[in-house]
Design a protein around this motif. Structure first.
Motif: not given
Length: 163
Positions: A37-58
């Motif tokens: 968006i702005c080109g800033s190089e001051d980047v960090v990881k943001a808080p994330m929700a835990p990963a959810v496993p994929t469904k069996g039909n994928s």
């Protein structure tokens, strides 16, 4: 592939795709990760929700070195993992800057946006520039009543969520 939610020092959030956590660390150290968006190089990881496993039909396919998930109900196109063209990045940055300038004298009213906008429209309170959050239904109701509202082009973080 691993996907991280990232944020820059200007408060913009976006996704970054990396082959591993070490790859993320290496790219950050080399200054290769910038805010789209702005080109800033001051980047960090943001808080994330835990990963959810994929469904069996994928199923997973590898397309151009990337893992692309497909589900039986998914008809969406895979998202390209390539940088945006320079012109697009510059145009988006200009839009973000123009929006930020327009909001400088606007008051954040949070989830009270619909009530405040309606109150001003009907003369129950003084008219003033405001911005906040409204559900789609609230926005449609306001428009049906003749209240002028418009969505923001660039998402705005509530002031209490900024670092």
């Amino acid at each position: 592939m691993i996907v991280f939610d990232l944020s820059c020092d200007e408060g913009h959030t976006f996704e970054g795709w990396f082959s591993s956590s070490a790859d993320y660390a290496d790219q950050i150290a080399q200054g290769l990760v910038t805010c789209p968006i702005c080109g800033s190089e001051d980047v960090v990881k943001a808080p994330m929700a835990p990963a959810v496993p994929t469904k069996g039909n994928s199923r997973s396919d590898v397309v151009e070195g990337r893992v692309v998930e497909h589900t039986a109900s998914s008809s969406a196109q895979p998202i390209a993992n390539t940088p945006m063209p320079k012109e697009v990045t510059e145009a988006f940055a200009a839009l973000a800057k123009a929006q930020a300038k327009a909001l400088e004298k606007s008051e954040w009213v949070g989830d009270k946006f619909a009530d405040k906008a309606r109150s001003m429209h009907y003369g129950e309170s003084d008219a003033a520039p405001i911005h906040g959050q409204a559900t789609r239904e609230e926005a449609e109701d306001l428009l049906d009543e003749g209240v002028s509202v418009a969505p923001l082009i660039v998402a705005v973080a509530p002031p209490d969520e900024l670092n």
